[in-house]
Design an enzyme around this catalytic site. Structure first.
Site, mmCIF file in Angstrom:
data_model
loop_
_atom_site.group_PDB
_atom_site.id
_atom_site.type_symbol
_atom_site.label_atom_id
_atom_site.label_comp_id
_atom_site.label_asym_id
_atom_site.label_seq_id
_atom_site.Cartn_x
_atom_site.Cartn_y
_atom_site.Cartn_z
ATOM 1 N N THR A 93 1.001 -1.147 -0.046
ATOM 2 C CA THR A 93 0.109 0.234 -0.040
ATOM 3 C C THR A 93 0.837 1.195 -0.086
ATOM 4 O O THR A 93 1.695 1.464 1.089
ATOM 5 C CB THR A 93 -0.960 -0.054 1.258
ATOM 6 O OG1 THR A 93 -1.679 -1.284 1.353
ATOM 7 C CG2 THR A 93 -1.705 1.207 1.287
ATOM 8 N N LYS B 49 0.957 4.943 8.309
ATOM 9 C CA LYS B 49 1.590 5.485 7.002
ATOM 10 C C LYS B 49 0.377 5.455 5.939
ATOM 11 O O LYS B 49 0.186 6.617 5.092
ATOM 12 C CB LYS B 49 2.515 4.399 6.699
ATOM 13 C CG LYS B 49 2.985 4.517 5.198
ATOM 14 C CD LYS B 49 2.343 3.565 4.126
ATOM 15 C CE LYS B 49 2.604 2.266 4.274
ATOM 16 N NZ LYS B 49 2.119 1.318 3.515
ATOM 17 N N LYS C 166 -7.116 1.435 -2.848
ATOM 18 C CA LYS C 166 -6.861 0.800 -1.239
ATOM 19 C C LYS C 166 -6.761 2.067 -0.307
ATOM 20 O O LYS C 166 -7.234 1.894 0.770
ATOM 21 C CB LYS C 166 -5.229 0.303 -1.512
ATOM 22 C CG LYS C 166 -4.764 -0.237 -0.182
ATOM 23 C CD LYS C 166 -5.576 -1.353 0.301
ATOM 24 C CE LYS C 166 -5.219 -1.655 1.630
ATOM 25 N NZ LYS C 166 -3.747 -2.308 1.832
#
Length: 297
Positions: free
Chosen positions: A100, A243, A175
């Site tokens: 990701t 993140k 995502k």
């Protein structure tokens, strides 16, 4: 490119990568693996994978390469570094980044790959350690559709809900939408559990009662039982979730979009990380309320 007996490379053997690699091995593909910590590869080496010492070596040996690492900085180094995939890759190779990562980085890698005759897909996954083990990950893929169709049989060894989303970067944008939905949902699951506890209910009975109705979610079904067992081991690390939330908020800002639910989730997770929980699973968010509760008692 026919996928029969093609050499496959896999970089990143963490919580999810190790299980994903195993599905490719079981299907009989010659597999070359690399990860920064070699001992993470030992089980796979015993099962038939071949160790190499750098992404450069994987680029030289493999026709199709999968990567799933921690942060966009890691992706950049693996793909663009001096010993990286793109500088050392073969024309006609296909690289699939399942980390990701940032949509803008996905576009950059796609363009750099094109210059060398290398096809690159961004294909982040969702489903955590359970989905990886069972080969039923959700995958969101961006890049050239014909390349996606070429590697679909490989993706199907690791996932069940595999969606082609559009041009380079589209997988990563999808995502981000996934992570945005999870972030606020996890707050809801934790608040529901702590509310049930405070009101004197049996938390397990509550989960059973509400998990098949309108409150149903992956987090409620799979992660709430872990919370009740005080199992905070990572299906997905808090540090990686922070993140992801940072990437999503950066992209949202570029679009002039405010995301208050995501902003709150990031704030709560950052507080947990400061208290030493960055390597716990995302379900450890529950500890935020436990800590608040103990500080008020």
């Amino acid at each position: 490119m026919s996928l029969d007996k093609q050499n496959i490379g896999f970089i990143g053997l963490g919580v999810m990568g190790k299980s994903m690699t195993r599905h490719l091995l079981k299907a009989g593909y010659p597999l070359f693996v690399y990860t920064r910590t070699k001992n993470k590869a030992e089980e796979l080496l015993r099962e038939g994978a071949t160790w190499v010492d750098s992404p450069k070596e994987i680029a030289e040996k493999a026709d199709v390469v999968f990567t799933i690492v921690g942060f966009p900085t890691d992706v950049k180094e693996i793909y663009l570094g001096e010993k990286g995939l793109i500088p050392n890759g073969k024309r006609g190779s296909i690289y699939i980044d399942m980390t990701t990562s940032s949509p803008s980085l996905a576009k950059l890698l796609y363009d750099k790959g094109k210059e060398k005759g290398i096809s690159i897909l961004d294909a982040p996954v969702s489903g955590g350690d359970i989905g990886a083990k069972e080969g039923r990950l959700a995958m969101m893929v961006g890049g050239d559709k014909e390349v996606f169709e070429q590697v679909l049989p490989l993706l199907q060894l690791m996932g069940t809900n595999i969606s082609y989303m559009g041009d380079a970067g589209s997988g990563q944008h999808t995502k981000m939408a996934n992570q945005i939905a999870i972030a606020s949902n996890m707050i809801g699951v934790c608040e529901a559990l702590i509310y049930a506890k405070k009101s004197g209910l049996d938390q397990q009975q509550v989960v059973k009662a509400i998990s098949t109705g309108a409150a149903s979610s992956f987090s409620l079904t799979n992660l709430a039982p872990r919370i009740l067992k005080e199992d905070y081991s990572p299906g997905f690390f808090i540090k990686h979730f922070i993140k992801d939330m940072n990437i999503a908020l950066t992209e949202a800002e570029k679009m002039g979009l405010e995301l208050p639910g995501l902003t709150l989730a990031k704030h709560l997770y950052e507080k947990l990380a400061e208290k030493g929980e960055k390597n716990s699973g995302t379900q450890a968010l529950y500890k935020y309320w436990e800590q608040e509760d103990s500080s008020h008692s």
